[in-house]
Design a protein around this motif. Structure first.
Motif, PDB file in Angstrom:
ATOM      1  N   SER A  54      -8.186  11.072 -15.580  1.00  0.00           N
ATOM      2  CA  SER A  54      -7.833  12.343 -14.689  1.00  0.00           C
ATOM      3  C   SER A  54      -9.212  12.898 -14.012  1.00  0.00           C
ATOM      4  CB  SER A  54      -7.294  13.632 -15.514  1.00  0.00           C
ATOM      5  OG  SER A  54      -6.096  13.167 -15.932  1.00  0.00           O
ATOM      6  N   ARG A  55     -10.268  12.798 -14.800  1.00  0.00           N
ATOM      7  CA  ARG A  55     -11.582  13.325 -14.342  1.00  0.00           C
ATOM      8  C   ARG A  55     -12.173  12.354 -13.258  1.00  0.00           C
ATOM      9  NH1 ARG A  55     -12.562  14.522 -20.209  1.00  0.00           N
ATOM     10  NH2 ARG A  55     -12.367  16.892 -20.356  1.00  0.00           N
ATOM     11  N   LEU A  56     -11.828  11.184 -13.344  1.00  0.00           N
ATOM     12  CA  LEU A  56     -12.248  10.179 -12.311  1.00  0.00           C
ATOM     13  C   LEU A  56     -11.532  10.423 -10.961  1.00  0.00           C
ATOM     14  CD1 LEU A  56     -13.697   7.803 -11.065  1.00  0.00           C
ATOM     15  CD2 LEU A  56     -11.995   6.377 -12.235  1.00  0.00           C
ATOM     16  N   GLU A  57     -10.102  10.611 -11.378  1.00  0.00           N
ATOM     17  CA  GLU A  57      -9.399  10.845  -9.644  1.00  0.00           C
ATOM     18  C   GLU A  57      -9.956  12.459  -9.186  1.00  0.00           C
ATOM     19  OE1 GLU A  57      -6.720   9.701  -7.404  1.00  0.00           O
ATOM     20  OE2 GLU A  57      -7.186   8.779  -9.041  1.00  0.00           O
ATOM     21  N   ALA A  58     -10.252  13.263 -10.218  1.00  0.00           N
ATOM     22  CA  ALA A  58     -10.653  14.472  -9.738  1.00  0.00           C
ATOM     23  C   ALA A  58     -11.910  14.523  -9.030  1.00  0.00           C
ATOM     24  CB  ALA A  58     -10.751  15.628 -10.624  1.00  0.00           C
ATOM     25  N   ALA A  59     -13.027  13.762  -9.590  1.00  0.00           N
ATOM     26  CA  ALA A  59     -14.159  13.477  -8.771  1.00  0.00           C
ATOM     27  C   ALA A  59     -14.142  12.689  -7.607  1.00  0.00           C
ATOM     28  CB  ALA A  59     -14.830  12.789  -9.712  1.00  0.00           C
ATOM     29  N   ASP A  60     -13.033  11.702  -7.454  1.00  0.00           N
ATOM     30  CA  ASP A  60     -12.992  10.847  -6.245  1.00  0.00           C
ATOM     31  C   ASP A  60     -12.390  11.996  -5.105  1.00  0.00           C
ATOM     32  OD1 ASP A  60     -12.659   8.430  -4.878  1.00  0.00           O
ATOM     33  OD2 ASP A  60     -10.658   8.768  -4.686  1.00  0.00           O
ATOM     34  N   ILE A  61     -11.177  12.665  -5.503  1.00  0.00           N
ATOM     35  CA  ILE A  61     -10.736  13.771  -4.479  1.00  0.00           C
ATOM     36  C   ILE A  61     -11.733  14.562  -4.061  1.00  0.00           C
ATOM     37  CG2 ILE A  61      -9.030  15.459  -4.133  1.00  0.00           C
ATOM     38  CD1 ILE A  61      -7.364  13.889  -6.259  1.00  0.00           C
ATOM     39  N   GLN A  77     -20.063  13.359 -16.185  1.00  0.00           N
ATOM     40  CA  GLN A  77     -19.393  13.767 -17.773  1.00  0.00           C
ATOM     41  C   GLN A  77     -18.456  12.904 -17.960  1.00  0.00           C
ATOM     42  OE1 GLN A  77     -21.131  16.071 -19.272  1.00  0.00           O
ATOM     43  NE2 GLN A  77     -22.669  16.184 -17.674  1.00  0.00           N
ATOM     44  N   ILE A  78     -17.959  11.915 -17.515  1.00  0.00           N
ATOM     45  CA  ILE A  78     -16.977  10.965 -17.755  1.00  0.00           C
ATOM     46  C   ILE A  78     -17.163  10.084 -18.699  1.00  0.00           C
ATOM     47  CG2 ILE A  78     -15.483   9.130 -16.823  1.00  0.00           C
ATOM     48  CD1 ILE A  78     -15.170  10.769 -14.231  1.00  0.00           C
ATOM     49  N   ASP A  79     -16.782   9.922 -19.643  1.00  0.00           N
ATOM     50  CA  ASP A  79     -16.758   8.688 -20.761  1.00  0.00           C
ATOM     51  C   ASP A  79     -16.369   7.591 -20.179  1.00  0.00           C
ATOM     52  OD1 ASP A  79     -17.137   7.323 -22.945  1.00  0.00           O
ATOM     53  OD2 ASP A  79     -16.495   8.449 -24.300  1.00  0.00           O
ATOM     54  N   ASP A  80     -17.073   6.790 -19.340  1.00  0.00           N
ATOM     55  CA  ASP A  80     -16.436   5.632 -19.040  1.00  0.00           C
ATOM     56  C   ASP A  80     -15.779   4.491 -19.863  1.00  0.00           C
ATOM     57  OD1 ASP A  80     -18.742   3.145 -18.658  1.00  0.00           O
ATOM     58  OD2 ASP A  80     -19.361   5.176 -19.259  1.00  0.00           O
ATOM     59  N   SER A  81     -16.246   4.642 -20.931  1.00  0.00           N
ATOM     60  CA  SER A  81     -15.830   3.597 -22.160  1.00  0.00           C
ATOM     61  C   SER A  81     -14.367   3.686 -22.204  1.00  0.00           C
ATOM     62  CB  SER A  81     -16.610   3.646 -23.386  1.00  0.00           C
ATOM     63  OG  SER A  81     -16.542   4.942 -23.904  1.00  0.00           O
ATOM     64  N   TRP A  91     -15.481   4.080 -10.983  1.00  0.00           N
ATOM     65  CA  TRP A  91     -16.296   5.068 -11.320  1.00  0.00           C
ATOM     66  C   TRP A  91     -17.842   4.964 -11.208  1.00  0.00           C
ATOM     67  CZ3 TRP A  91     -20.187   4.336 -15.209  1.00  0.00           C
ATOM     68  CH2 TRP A  91     -20.763   5.491 -15.740  1.00  0.00           C
ATOM     69  N   ALA A  92     -18.395   3.666 -11.578  1.00  0.00           N
ATOM     70  CA  ALA A  92     -19.946   3.224 -11.246  1.00  0.00           C
ATOM     71  C   ALA A  92     -20.128   3.100  -9.787  1.00  0.00           C
ATOM     72  CB  ALA A  92     -20.173   1.791 -11.843  1.00  0.00           C
ATOM     73  N   LEU A  93     -19.191   2.661  -9.168  1.00  0.00           N
ATOM     74  CA  LEU A  93     -19.723   2.752  -7.561  1.00  0.00           C
ATOM     75  C   LEU A  93     -19.401   4.327  -6.912  1.00  0.00           C
ATOM     76  CD1 LEU A  93     -17.531  -0.493  -6.348  1.00  0.00           C
ATOM     77  CD2 LEU A  93     -19.992   0.151  -6.475  1.00  0.00           C
ATOM     78  N   LEU A  94     -18.555   5.174  -7.494  1.00  0.00           N
ATOM     79  CA  LEU A  94     -18.635   6.464  -6.899  1.00  0.00           C
ATOM     80  C   LEU A  94     -19.727   7.279  -7.541  1.00  0.00           C
ATOM     81  CD1 LEU A  94     -16.864   8.888  -5.698  1.00  0.00           C
ATOM     82  CD2 LEU A  94     -15.952   9.181  -8.048  1.00  0.00           C
ATOM     83  N   LEU A  95     -20.117   7.133  -8.821  1.00  0.00           N
ATOM     84  CA  LEU A  95     -21.093   7.897  -9.310  1.00  0.00           C
ATOM     85  C   LEU A  95     -22.458   7.398  -8.700  1.00  0.00           C
ATOM     86  CD1 LEU A  95     -22.430   9.768 -11.249  1.00  0.00           C
ATOM     87  CD2 LEU A  95     -22.350   8.024 -13.204  1.00  0.00           C
ATOM     88  N   SER A  96     -22.972   6.101  -8.505  1.00  0.00           N
ATOM     89  CA  SER A  96     -24.067   5.613  -7.808  1.00  0.00           C
ATOM     90  C   SER A  96     -24.072   6.013  -6.464  1.00  0.00           C
ATOM     91  CB  SER A  96     -23.984   4.232  -8.072  1.00  0.00           C
ATOM     92  OG  SER A  96     -23.086   3.558  -7.325  1.00  0.00           O
TER      93      SER A  96
END
Length: 583
Positions: A54-61, A77-81, A91-96
């Motif tokens: 959910s947090r990944l989707e929110a960050a992307d939006i 703050q996302i626990d990518d594991s 997630w890695a591509l978005l965060l970077s």
């Protein structure tokens, strides 16, 4: 977020840079855009796996809607594991990407850890590794940055990586270049040979381009042979612009005369050592402080470049001018926020510079709550302010700022700095006698495990294991000439070795540092055409890696050392070279 970044990188970057890239993901299906705040609210009530998604989707939006600052904070703050493999790549591509565009290199480094954990698709791997390399350079990890960027170039042969690769190689000392050479591929060998060629020719641009043809012939097909880094190409415009006569403006009397004499000795010794010989030196007494008369005298003698003045007040007046009469390397920094005078460069052994580097180092090591222990005088306030400003700009908080009396014991001051609230690191500005009291008093206050970052002032410049044993585990920055074993792996690898050997017998460490400053001042003066024409010109010098900022102020990047058994030793980053003692 599952990671607490610890150490400049806090992960095994060497292994990270060797990660594979053969996995091919399927198509990622996105939910229709919903309210990202609602997604974040839902995440607080969901299982860890659902919450991460959910947090990944929110960050992307948020990112796609232009709310990139909030998107970055959510992604960090996302626990990518907890994410599935394809979502982890996303997630890695978005965060970077967010970290790169929003100026947060540590976010990019956090994302780059994924290269060590799973196989990525080739393009995703190359994109993430390139972003990682650029971020590592911003985080003051040039060796790891060079390795990352060279890995991308080895797989793609992209010439547009030449400039960022060169920017990192230019910052490496001889030991770091040796470590890079151990990687053992032709691409890297060519880059190292080019770096050594440029350094060995010093300020002699004519000789550099004469030798470049031989390098191109030897490394035919190398990306840099096809297109030289822009900084080297720009030097071709300066062929024939050699500095042949330098006027040195230093006082022969007054309160600065002893400092001037040590600096003068460094300049004269280095000149006589024959390094880049050919420039004539004229020493002029600047005690009067009348710059118009001094410039006229220097010009009448035929000088092209001026070294000096040394007085801070005079430099402060010079930097308010529109331009100076002759290209000038002042041996101090003015008081203004910026140097405005065209043709004026400023260089010195600034304690404020060391404080800023301590902040950057400690923050990179994962610390976030700092205390300060600085003297209760003007020097302490200036240096303490420099640390605080840099620390807070990075995002750190201050627990305590203690201003001690240098004449009093360190007992109460050390205790106040380390408690209520307890910080996770201490910045120390102190001379040796006071500094040696601090760690034992922290032990007494049950804070003996508190990491201490200090300036060069706590080290007298010679081995005294019994006296300095109380400083064990304290980290400090100093000039390469004072800590050769820690800085470059030994005396033989020092820059300007002949001059070092000539001057090293000087017993006073303060005077020796000033002599080293004189050596570098002479080298910078010889390079004045480069400093004026090429932004970011760097010199690996006796007092650190020196680079000219946009306003003409010379910034020093210093090596770090740690006291082990009372002797300064190299500080190794845990993720790069396996030193688990790094805080």
């Amino acid at each position: 977020m599952k990671i607490s970044l610890r150490g400049p990188l806090a992960v095994a970057l060497t292994a990270l840079l060797l990660a594979g890239c053969s996995f091919q993901p399927g198509i990622i299906e996105r939910q229709p855009d919903v309210d990202p705040q609602r997604l974040l609210e839902q995440a607080a009530q969901q299982t860890p796996e659902q919450a991460a998604a959910s947090r990944l989707e929110a960050a992307d939006i948020l990112a796609r809607r232009g709310n990139r600052t909030q998107a970055l904070e959510v992604a960090k703050q996302i626990d990518d594991s907890r994410l599935k493999r394809q979502a982890r790549v996303r997630w890695a591509l978005l965060l970077s990407e967010l970290g790169e565009t929003e100026g947060d290199p540590w976010a990019v480094i956090q994302a780059g850890q994924l290269l060590d954990e799973i196989e990525l698709p080739r393009e995703a791997s190359l994109t993430l590794r390139e972003r990682l390399g650029l971020a590592l350079g911003e985080a003051d990890e040039p060796l790891a940055a060079a390795r990352a960027l060279l890995r991308v170039q080895a797989e793609t042969e992209r010439e547009n990586l030449n400039d960022p690769i060169w920017a990192q190689l230019s910052r490496l000392d001889r030991r770091e270049l040796g470590a890079l050479r151990d990687d053992g591929d032709d691409l890297t060998d060519g880059w190292i040979a080019l770096t050594e060629l440029v350094r060995s020719t010093g300020s002699d641009i004519q000789r550099l381009f004469a030798r470049l043809d031989d390098w191109r012939e030897r490394y035919r097909g190398h990306p840099a042979a096809r297109r030289l880094p822009a900084e080297i190409t720009a030097l071709s415009e300066l062929r024939g612009q050699r500095v042949d006569h330098i006027a040195v403006l230093l006082p022969e009397s007054g309160p600065l005369s002893s400092i001037a004499e040590a600096t003068r000795q460094g300049i004269r010794t280095h000149h006589l050592a024959g390094v880049d010989s050919g420039a004539q030196l004229s020493f002029i007494d600047s005690s009067s402080g009348n710059m118009e008369a001094l410039y006229q005298e220097a010009s009448a003698l035929g000088a092209q470049v001026v070294i000096g003045p040394l007085d801070k007040d005079v430099v402060s007046r010079l930097e308010q001018r529109e331009r100076v009469a002759m290209p000038t390397l002042a041996l101090n920094y003015g008081r203004s926020e910026r140097n405005r005078a065209k043709g004026l460069f400023q260089y010195g052994l600034s304690a404020e510079d060391e404080a800023r580097q301590a902040a950057q180092r400690a923050y990179g090591d994962g610390h976030r709550l700092a205390s300060l222990l600085v003297p209760n005088n003007g020097w302490g306030r200036r240096v303490g302010d420099a640390f605080t400003d840099s620390w807070q700009d990075l995002g750190g908080d201050i627990a305590n700022a203690v201003h001690y009396s240098p004449q009093a014991p360190a007992t109460e001051s050390a205790k106040r700095a380390a408690t209520n609230p307890k910080p996770d690191m201490l910045f120390l500005l102190a001379l040796p006698d006071y500094a040696r009291q601090v760690p034992p008093n922290l032990d007494y206050a049950y804070s003996g495990d508190l990491p201490i970052y200090a300036t060069s002032h706590l080290f007298e410049g010679r081995r005294q294991p019994r006296l300095d044993a109380d400083l064990n585990d304290v980290m400090f920055a100093d000039i390469p000439w004072q800590i050769p074993d820690a800085a470059v792996g030994g005396v033989e690898a020092l820059p300007f070795l002949a001059s070092y050997r000539e001057l090293r017998d000087e017993s006073d460490s303060t005077m020796f540092r000033l002599m080293a400053m004189g050596v570098d001042a002479y080298e910078l003066a010889l390079r004045m055409p480069q400093l004026q024409a090429i932004g970011g010109t760097e010199l690996f010098g006796a007092t650190g890696t020196l680079s000219a900022q946009a306003d003409g102020r010379i910034q020093r990047r210093l090596p770090w050392a740690r006291f082990v058994d009372g002797v300064p030793q190299p500080v190794l980053s845990p993720g790069v070279l396996g030193d688990d003692r790094t805080p």
